[in-house]
Design a protein around this motif. Structure first.
Motif, mmCIF file in Angstrom:
data_model
loop_
_atom_site.group_PDB
_atom_site.id
_atom_site.type_symbol
_atom_site.label_atom_id
_atom_site.label_comp_id
_atom_site.label_asym_id
_atom_site.label_seq_id
_atom_site.Cartn_x
_atom_site.Cartn_y
_atom_site.Cartn_z
ATOM 1 N N TYR A 1 -2.719 -22.078 -31.055
ATOM 2 C CA TYR A 1 -1.422 -22.601 -30.643
ATOM 3 C C TYR A 1 -0.628 -21.627 -29.777
ATOM 4 C CZ TYR A 1 -1.326 -26.862 -33.428
ATOM 5 O OH TYR A 1 -1.562 -28.120 -33.909
ATOM 6 N N ALA A 2 0.221 -22.201 -28.965
ATOM 7 C CA ALA A 2 1.263 -21.462 -28.275
ATOM 8 C C ALA A 2 2.550 -21.591 -29.090
ATOM 9 C CB ALA A 2 1.481 -22.012 -26.875
ATOM 10 N N ILE A 3 3.282 -20.504 -29.158
ATOM 11 C CA ILE A 3 4.570 -20.484 -29.854
ATOM 12 C C ILE A 3 5.632 -20.096 -28.830
ATOM 13 C CG2 ILE A 3 5.907 -19.530 -31.760
ATOM 14 C CD1 ILE A 3 3.426 -20.910 -32.749
ATOM 15 N N GLY A 4 6.694 -20.849 -28.796
ATOM 16 C CA GLY A 4 7.751 -20.564 -27.832
ATOM 17 C C GLY A 4 9.112 -20.463 -28.492
ATOM 18 N N TRP A 5 9.982 -19.740 -27.825
ATOM 19 C CA TRP A 5 11.382 -19.634 -28.238
ATOM 20 C C TRP A 5 12.252 -20.370 -27.224
ATOM 21 C CZ3 TRP A 5 13.043 -17.913 -32.810
ATOM 22 C CH2 TRP A 5 12.208 -17.080 -33.552
ATOM 23 N N PHE A 6 13.179 -21.129 -27.758
ATOM 24 C CA PHE A 6 14.155 -21.850 -26.962
ATOM 25 C C PHE A 6 15.541 -21.508 -27.502
ATOM 26 C CE2 PHE A 6 11.277 -24.851 -24.777
ATOM 27 C CZ PHE A 6 10.127 -24.647 -25.512
ATOM 28 N N ARG A 7 16.546 -21.724 -26.694
ATOM 29 C CA ARG A 7 17.899 -21.501 -27.189
ATOM 30 C C ARG A 7 18.837 -22.574 -26.644
ATOM 31 N NH1 ARG A 7 19.431 -15.844 -24.002
ATOM 32 N NH2 ARG A 7 19.598 -16.732 -21.869
ATOM 33 N N GLN A 8 19.876 -22.812 -27.408
ATOM 34 C CA GLN A 8 20.874 -23.781 -26.988
ATOM 35 C C GLN A 8 22.253 -23.273 -27.367
ATOM 36 O OE1 GLN A 8 20.224 -27.869 -28.195
ATOM 37 N NE2 GLN A 8 21.441 -28.576 -26.446
ATOM 38 N N ALA A 9 23.072 -23.105 -26.364
ATOM 39 C CA ALA A 9 24.460 -22.691 -26.570
ATOM 40 C C ALA A 9 25.338 -23.939 -26.591
ATOM 41 C CB ALA A 9 24.895 -21.748 -25.456
ATOM 42 N N PRO A 10 26.491 -23.855 -27.222
ATOM 43 C CA PRO A 10 27.394 -25.015 -27.290
ATOM 44 C C PRO A 10 27.723 -25.541 -25.900
ATOM 45 C CG PRO A 10 28.128 -23.315 -28.781
ATOM 46 C CD PRO A 10 27.023 -22.709 -27.978
ATOM 47 N N GLY A 11 27.543 -26.853 -25.739
ATOM 48 C CA GLY A 11 27.871 -27.472 -24.468
ATOM 49 C C GLY A 11 26.869 -27.261 -23.364
ATOM 50 N N ALA B 1 14.359 -22.830 -22.232
ATOM 51 C CA ALA B 1 13.150 -22.133 -22.662
ATOM 52 C C ALA B 1 13.340 -20.642 -22.403
ATOM 53 C CB ALA B 1 11.940 -22.660 -21.909
ATOM 54 N N VAL B 2 13.076 -19.834 -23.404
ATOM 55 C CA VAL B 2 13.298 -18.391 -23.302
ATOM 56 C C VAL B 2 11.987 -17.630 -23.145
ATOM 57 C CG1 VAL B 2 14.278 -16.364 -24.421
ATOM 58 C CG2 VAL B 2 15.389 -18.600 -24.689
ATOM 59 N N SER B 3 11.036 -17.913 -24.036
ATOM 60 C CA SER B 3 9.781 -17.172 -23.976
ATOM 61 C C SER B 3 8.685 -17.983 -24.644
ATOM 62 C CB SER B 3 9.903 -15.802 -24.651
ATOM 63 O OG SER B 3 10.144 -15.953 -26.042
ATOM 64 N N CYS B 4 7.464 -17.608 -24.338
ATOM 65 C CA CYS B 4 6.319 -18.318 -24.917
ATOM 66 C C CYS B 4 5.129 -17.387 -24.925
ATOM 67 C CB CYS B 4 6.015 -19.558 -24.087
ATOM 68 S SG CYS B 4 4.626 -20.539 -24.686
ATOM 69 N N ILE B 5 4.297 -17.514 -25.951
ATOM 70 C CA ILE B 5 3.047 -16.777 -26.000
ATOM 71 C C ILE B 5 1.986 -17.694 -26.576
ATOM 72 C CG2 ILE B 5 3.569 -15.786 -28.289
ATOM 73 C CD1 ILE B 5 2.070 -13.231 -27.330
ATOM 74 N N SER B 6 0.826 -17.687 -25.977
ATOM 75 C CA SER B 6 -0.280 -18.505 -26.473
ATOM 76 C C SER B 6 -1.281 -17.615 -27.202
ATOM 77 C CB SER B 6 -0.970 -19.234 -25.331
ATOM 78 O OG SER B 6 -2.170 -19.835 -25.795
ATOM 79 N N ASN B 7 -1.572 -17.953 -28.445
ATOM 80 C CA ASN B 7 -2.607 -17.243 -29.179
ATOM 81 C C ASN B 7 -3.996 -17.695 -28.715
ATOM 82 O OD1 ASN B 7 -0.804 -15.838 -30.980
ATOM 83 N ND2 ASN B 7 -0.450 -17.806 -31.968
ATOM 84 N N ASP C 1 13.670 -15.885 -16.477
ATOM 85 C CA ASP C 1 14.226 -14.855 -15.605
ATOM 86 C C ASP C 1 15.466 -14.214 -16.221
ATOM 87 O OD1 ASP C 1 13.508 -16.592 -12.471
ATOM 88 O OD2 ASP C 1 12.263 -15.304 -13.748
ATOM 89 N N SER C 2 16.222 -14.994 -16.962
ATOM 90 C CA SER C 2 17.479 -14.509 -17.534
ATOM 91 C C SER C 2 17.278 -13.439 -18.600
ATOM 92 C CB SER C 2 18.278 -15.673 -18.120
ATOM 93 O OG SER C 2 17.524 -16.346 -19.107
ATOM 94 N N VAL C 3 16.074 -13.329 -19.137
ATOM 95 C CA VAL C 3 15.824 -12.358 -20.210
ATOM 96 C C VAL C 3 14.743 -11.348 -19.853
ATOM 97 C CG1 VAL C 3 16.532 -14.065 -21.921
ATOM 98 C CG2 VAL C 3 14.090 -13.727 -21.436
ATOM 99 N N ARG C 4 14.122 -11.523 -18.699
ATOM 100 C CA ARG C 4 13.030 -10.611 -18.327
ATOM 101 C C ARG C 4 13.565 -9.194 -18.215
ATOM 102 N NH1 ARG C 4 10.922 -13.506 -14.501
ATOM 103 N NH2 ARG C 4 9.418 -14.480 -15.903
ATOM 104 N N GLY C 5 12.828 -8.259 -18.803
ATOM 105 C CA GLY C 5 13.265 -6.864 -18.817
ATOM 106 C C GLY C 5 14.073 -6.509 -20.040
ATOM 107 N N GLU D 1 26.302 -13.775 -23.134
ATOM 108 C CA GLU D 1 25.689 -15.035 -22.677
ATOM 109 C C GLU D 1 24.374 -15.347 -23.387
ATOM 110 O OE1 GLU D 1 26.729 -12.490 -20.756
ATOM 111 O OE2 GLU D 1 25.343 -12.133 -19.078
ATOM 112 N N ASP D 2 23.878 -14.421 -24.193
ATOM 113 C CA ASP D 2 22.701 -14.705 -25.009
ATOM 114 C C ASP D 2 23.070 -15.427 -26.302
ATOM 115 O OD1 ASP D 2 21.504 -11.459 -24.090
ATOM 116 O OD2 ASP D 2 20.805 -13.389 -23.296
ATOM 117 N N THR D 3 24.347 -15.574 -26.566
ATOM 118 C CA THR D 3 24.796 -16.264 -27.773
ATOM 119 C C THR D 3 24.330 -17.709 -27.758
ATOM 120 O OG1 THR D 3 26.739 -14.852 -28.047
ATOM 121 C CG2 THR D 3 26.830 -17.045 -29.055
ATOM 122 N N ALA D 4 23.619 -18.102 -28.809
ATOM 123 C CA ALA D 4 23.054 -19.446 -28.894
ATOM 124 C C ALA D 4 22.359 -19.604 -30.237
ATOM 125 C CB ALA D 4 22.048 -19.690 -27.768
ATOM 126 N N VAL D 5 21.969 -20.823 -30.530
ATOM 127 C CA VAL D 5 21.030 -21.057 -31.619
ATOM 128 C C VAL D 5 19.625 -20.970 -31.020
ATOM 129 C CG1 VAL D 5 20.220 -22.654 -33.387
ATOM 130 C CG2 VAL D 5 22.651 -22.533 -32.842
#
Length: 120
Positions: A32-42, A47-53, A62-66, A89-93
């Motif tokens: 499986y691939a596992i990914g992280w997503f985030r959602q801020a209010p409004g 999609a933030v990141s993903c890695i495939s096993n 791009d917003s989080v690279r580095g 701006e990284d504040t989110a669920v």
């Protein structure tokens, strides 16, 4: 049944770090691939990141690279996202999702979210 448990969120000051964990069960983790997503209010879910096993493919927004890195522990069946130099701006669920195969994740099975709050 795919089950995912996200943890590691919290309140941190700008410039701080957190490590999120996503533990999986009920599926063949290696496939499986596992990914992280985030959602801020409004705002729309991002999609933030993903890695495939399965094929070791990885994606980072791009917003989080580095600043963010994603890694996978096959033995513990857990994916980690190390978040450094956090900004307000990284504040989110943050949610993790799993899908058979490669990154990116298009539909996936979802776990519950973990709140990340970055104060300025």
């Amino acid at each position: 049944e795919v089950q995912l448990q996200a943890s590691g969120g919290g309140l941190v000051q700008s410039g701080g770090s957190l490590r999120l964990s996503c533990s999986g069960s009920g599926f063949t983790f290696d496939d499986y691939a596992i990914g992280w997503f985030r959602q801020a209010p409004g705002k729309e879910r991002e999609a933030v990141s993903c890695i495939s096993n399965r094929d070791s493919s990885r994606n980072l927004a791009d917003s989080v690279r580095g600043r963010f890195t994603i890694s996978s522990d096959i033995v513990r069946e857990t994916v980690y996202m190390q978040m450094n130099d956090l900004k307000p701006e990284d504040t989110a669920v943050y949610f993790c999702a799993a899908e058979w195969g490669s990154c990116p994740i298009f539909k996936g099975s979802w776990g519950q979210g973990t709140q990340v709050t970055v104060s300025s």
